[in-house]
Scaffold this active site. Structure first.
Site, PDB file in Angstrom:
ATOM      1  N   HIS A 115       0.841  -1.210   0.000  1.00  0.00           N
ATOM      2  CA  HIS A 115       0.000   0.000   0.000  1.00  0.00           C
ATOM      3  C   HIS A 115       0.873   1.255   0.000  1.00  0.00           C
ATOM      4  O   HIS A 115       0.549   2.251  -0.630  1.00  0.00           O
ATOM      5  CB  HIS A 115      -0.914   0.010   1.237  1.00  0.00           C
ATOM      6  CG  HIS A 115      -1.933  -1.090   1.217  1.00  0.00           C
ATOM      7  ND1 HIS A 115      -3.284  -0.871   1.191  1.00  0.00           N
ATOM      8  CD2 HIS A 115      -1.788  -2.441   1.202  1.00  0.00           C
ATOM      9  CE1 HIS A 115      -3.929  -2.017   1.178  1.00  0.00           C
ATOM     10  NE2 HIS A 115      -3.042  -2.991   1.192  1.00  0.00           N
TER      11      HIS A 115
ATOM     12  N   ASP B 245      -6.302   5.403   2.530  1.00  0.00           N
ATOM     13  CA  ASP B 245      -6.471   3.999   2.158  1.00  0.00           C
ATOM     14  C   ASP B 245      -7.873   3.507   2.524  1.00  0.00           C
ATOM     15  O   ASP B 245      -8.467   3.951   3.509  1.00  0.00           O
ATOM     16  CB  ASP B 245      -5.438   3.176   2.916  1.00  0.00           C
ATOM     17  CG  ASP B 245      -5.187   1.836   2.268  1.00  0.00           C
ATOM     18  OD1 ASP B 245      -4.142   1.691   1.625  1.00  0.00           O
ATOM     19  OD2 ASP B 245      -6.046   0.937   2.407  1.00  0.00           O
TER      20      ASP B 245
ATOM     21  N   HIS C 170       1.792 -13.342  -8.268  1.00  0.00           N
ATOM     22  CA  HIS C 170       0.672 -13.726  -7.393  1.00  0.00           C
ATOM     23  C   HIS C 170      -0.548 -12.838  -7.677  1.00  0.00           C
ATOM     24  O   HIS C 170      -1.580 -13.001  -7.048  1.00  0.00           O
ATOM     25  CB  HIS C 170       1.081 -13.620  -5.925  1.00  0.00           C
ATOM     26  CG  HIS C 170       1.221 -12.206  -5.434  1.00  0.00           C
ATOM     27  ND1 HIS C 170       1.925 -11.231  -6.107  1.00  0.00           N
ATOM     28  CD2 HIS C 170       0.736 -11.591  -4.327  1.00  0.00           C
ATOM     29  CE1 HIS C 170       1.874 -10.098  -5.427  1.00  0.00           C
ATOM     30  NE2 HIS C 170       1.165 -10.288  -4.352  1.00  0.00           N
TER      31      HIS C 170
ATOM     32  N   ASN D 296      -0.424  -4.175  -7.607  1.00  0.00           N
ATOM     33  CA  ASN D 296       0.770  -3.391  -7.988  1.00  0.00           C
ATOM     34  C   ASN D 296       1.607  -4.179  -8.983  1.00  0.00           C
ATOM     35  O   ASN D 296       2.026  -3.647 -10.012  1.00  0.00           O
ATOM     36  CB  ASN D 296       1.643  -3.076  -6.769  1.00  0.00           C
ATOM     37  CG  ASN D 296       0.941  -2.156  -5.801  1.00  0.00           C
ATOM     38  OD1 ASN D 296       0.519  -1.065  -6.176  1.00  0.00           O
ATOM     39  ND2 ASN D 296       0.799  -2.585  -4.569  1.00  0.00           N
ATOM     40  N   SER D 297       1.841  -5.445  -8.655  1.00  0.00           N
ATOM     41  CA  SER D 297       2.659  -6.268  -9.549  1.00  0.00           C
ATOM     42  C   SER D 297       1.984  -6.421 -10.909  1.00  0.00           C
ATOM     43  O   SER D 297       2.635  -6.302 -11.950  1.00  0.00           O
ATOM     44  CB  SER D 297       2.905  -7.650  -8.936  1.00  0.00           C
ATOM     45  OG  SER D 297       3.707  -7.525  -7.789  1.00  0.00           O
TER      46      SER D 297
HETATM   47  N1  UDP Z   1       8.152  -5.531  -4.623  1.00  0.00           N
HETATM   48  C1  UDP Z   1       9.470  -5.279  -4.930  1.00  0.00           C
HETATM   49  N2  UDP Z   1      10.373  -6.266  -4.702  1.00  0.00           N
HETATM   50  C2  UDP Z   1      10.045  -7.465  -4.173  1.00  0.00           C
HETATM   51  C3  UDP Z   1       8.682  -7.714  -3.883  1.00  0.00           C
HETATM   52  C4  UDP Z   1       7.759  -6.737  -4.114  1.00  0.00           C
HETATM   53  O1  UDP Z   1       9.809  -4.189  -5.402  1.00  0.00           O
HETATM   54  O2  UDP Z   1      10.924  -8.320  -4.003  1.00  0.00           O
HETATM   55  C5  UDP Z   1       7.149  -4.473  -4.851  1.00  0.00           C
HETATM   56  C6  UDP Z   1       6.405  -4.655  -6.145  1.00  0.00           C
HETATM   57  O3  UDP Z   1       7.080  -3.995  -7.192  1.00  0.00           O
HETATM   58  C7  UDP Z   1       5.057  -4.038  -5.821  1.00  0.00           C
HETATM   59  C8  UDP Z   1       4.880  -4.296  -4.332  1.00  0.00           C
HETATM   60  O4  UDP Z   1       6.168  -4.559  -3.823  1.00  0.00           O
HETATM   61  O5  UDP Z   1       5.091  -2.648  -6.052  1.00  0.00           O
HETATM   62  C9  UDP Z   1       3.983  -5.482  -4.023  1.00  0.00           C
HETATM   63  O6  UDP Z   1       2.648  -5.126  -4.205  1.00  0.00           O
HETATM   64  P1  UDP Z   1       1.589  -6.156  -4.790  1.00  0.00           P
HETATM   65  O7  UDP Z   1       0.285  -5.430  -4.857  1.00  0.00           O
HETATM   66  O8  UDP Z   1       2.063  -6.730  -6.043  1.00  0.00           O
HETATM   67  O9  UDP Z   1       1.529  -7.322  -3.747  1.00  0.00           O
HETATM   68  P2  UDP Z   1       1.389  -7.389  -2.149  1.00  0.00           P
HETATM   69  O10 UDP Z   1       2.752  -7.320  -1.614  1.00  0.00           O
HETATM   70  O11 UDP Z   1       0.537  -6.224  -1.730  1.00  0.00           O
HETATM   71  O12 UDP Z   1       0.740  -8.720  -1.945  1.00  0.00           O
END
Ligand code: UDP
Length: 483
Positions: A18, A129, A372, A376-377
């Protein structure tokens, strides 16, 4: 037009998934002439300080800062230092979901601090949020518009909305029986009760909380979305007309990071030297590497990690694999087949911990992303023009995966059909098949072409004159006219 500077408060839920997009958003608005203030707790302020300082050094004229709120974990009945949702994964061996709920509910403690800050600063808007439903009322008290940031796509919001309205899950006999989500525009979206993963029982504390989340959105000023209009126009229109909420698509937010240092500095400190990682990628042919990562919170059992390792190896494809272990796994590496790294030394790279994700996704050698489906991903993959292997596990990730596979047709499902807590193991054969499928063959080529086109559209959206660029303008103009 009133030229007084717009001041926006950004209040992210305290978890990397977030905070990362909200920091991107705060930087975006600062770069467009607003003053941005991020609101957070002491430990999270430490995480945000470094990238903010780096941004200010690069852009001395832009105004961005942090306001720190007190968050006394122990007094609130939380473990010491539990100021970030990601902490819970590494802290609690059992019952972590209850602790997570407690953590979410405890954030209301900051309500008074928020109100006194709003009262003294009188900002133009509060972007808070969705996990802070109480923030709508706090902003309203002082006539400040509250915007909701869900962190997900409007497609996923439409799915949740129609699930609540039509309750199709009540008409099936088991939690794994597939049904169509009624009322959606476009493609038929088939899902199961397990996958939808929605809290329906409003009598539980968490159920009540979700009800508040929905109500606070209805009374809010609108919703800001990390996506671009062209990606999901039918759903954006449906959402505005059905939920009667105004939606501003202003993403992909990750594209507001232009320089190497900005891209490398997102989230935690990478556990690999970023330059070395890029040198490794430089040695690979374009489009030949699969990047596999499961966001900021997910970790797997040793058994699942072993299956992934065997699957990657037998696929014969180049790979970068980000492995986050849980605290039960300790330092030993039983999850790695004997001799794996020696055998795959030319083909693969394992990053144990945090990867510079956006830098990697943007590299020309990367040709696919196993994800997953955290939004964001997913959005970062779309912005990079990449086809994906979808491996949803919880939250709203199954909705996101339907968007990638069925609506946008740039994803291949690895075989993940259940929430990860139900324990279905994805076999090495499934990993091998999906990884090949995303890189090799005619269908892969078609998917690649579609993904590339979306990547170009994403970049156009944030350029001057693009839809997201214009939405930022419109939004700021509207705030200005309210003064
Ligand atoms: N991220 C990263 N490196 C990692 C793992 C995650 O930069 O090794 C960043 C990724 O680019 C994204 C965020 O962390 O911006 C993860 O958000 P996402 O919504 O994909 O998943 P969440 O962690 O909320 O399940």
């Amino acid at each position: 037009m009133n030229r007084e500077k717009i001041h926006i408060l950004f209040f992210p839920f305290m978890a990397h998934g977030h905070m990362i997009p909200v920091l991107d958003m705060a930087k975006l608005f600062a770069s467009r002439g607003a003053k941005s203030t991020l609101l957070t707790t002491p430990i999270n302020a430490k995480i945000l300080e470094k990238p903010i300082e780096a941004f200010k050094v690069q852009n001395p004229d832009f105004e961005i800062g942090i306001k720190i709120f007190n968050f006394p974990c122990v007094e609130l009945g939380l473990p010491e230092g539990c100021e970030n949702g990601d902490f819970i994964n590494s802290y609690q061996k059992s019952d972590s979901s209850n602790l997570f709920v407690k953590f979410i509910l405890s954030t209301k403690y900051m309500k008074h601090q928020l109100e006194s800050f709003i009262e003294t600063t009188r900002p133009s808007a509060l972007v808070a949020d969705m996990f802070f439903p109480w923030a709508t009322e706090s902003a309203e008290k002082f006539g400040v518009p509250r915007l909701v940031f869900h962190g997900t796509s409007v497609f996923a919001l439409c799915c949740s909305y129609n699930m609540r309205i039509h309750k199709p899950h009540k008409k099936v006999s088991t939690s794994s029986t597939p049904f169509v989500i009624p009322g959606l525009p476009g493609e038929e979206i088939v899902i199961t009760r397990d996958q939808a993963n929605v809290v329906f029982d409003e009598e539980t504390p968490f159920g009540k909380f979700w009800k508040e989340v929905r109500e606070s959105e209805i009374s809010s000023f609108g919703v800001l979305v990390n996506s671009f209009y062209e990606l999901e126009s039918a759903y954006a229109d449906f959402y505005s007309s059905s939920v009667a909420k105004r939606v501003w698509h202003i993403g992909p937010l990750s594209l507001s990071n232009k320089e190497f240092a900005e891209k490398a500095g997102r989230g935690k400190k990478a556990t690999i030297d970023e330059e070395e990682c890029l040198i490794w990628l430089d040695s690979k042919t374009p489009g030949s590497v699969v990047y596999m990562s499961f966001g900021s919170r997910t970790s797997f059992t040793n058994e699942q990690l072993l299956e992934i390792a065997y699957g990657l190896e037998s696929s014969g494809q180049n790979f970068i694999w980000v492995v986050r272990k849980n605290e039960n796994q300790g330092e030993n590496e039983e999850w790695l087949p004997k001799g794996f790294e020696e055998r795959t030394t030319r083909k693969g790279l394992i990053i144990r911990g945090w990867a510079p994700q956006v830098l990697i996704l943007d590299h020309i050698a990367v040709g696919g992303f196993v994800t997953h489906c955290g939004w964001n991903s997913a959005m970062e993959g779309i912005a990079a023009g990449l086809p994906m292997v979808t491996w949803p596990m919880g939250a709203e990730q199954f909705y996101n995966e339907k968007q990638l596979t069925k609506v946008l047709r740039i994803g291949v499902n690895v075989g993940a059909t259940e929430l990860v807590k139900k324990g279905k193991l994805i076999s090495r054969e499934e990993v091998d098949k999906a990884v090949r499928e995303v890189i090799v063959g005619e269908e892969a080529e078609e998917r690649r072409i579609r993904a590339k086109k979306l990547g170009e559209m994403a970049k156009d959206a944030v350029e001057k004159g693009g839809s997201s660029y214009n939405n930022v303008n419109k939004f700021m103009k509207e705030l200005n006219s309210r003064k």
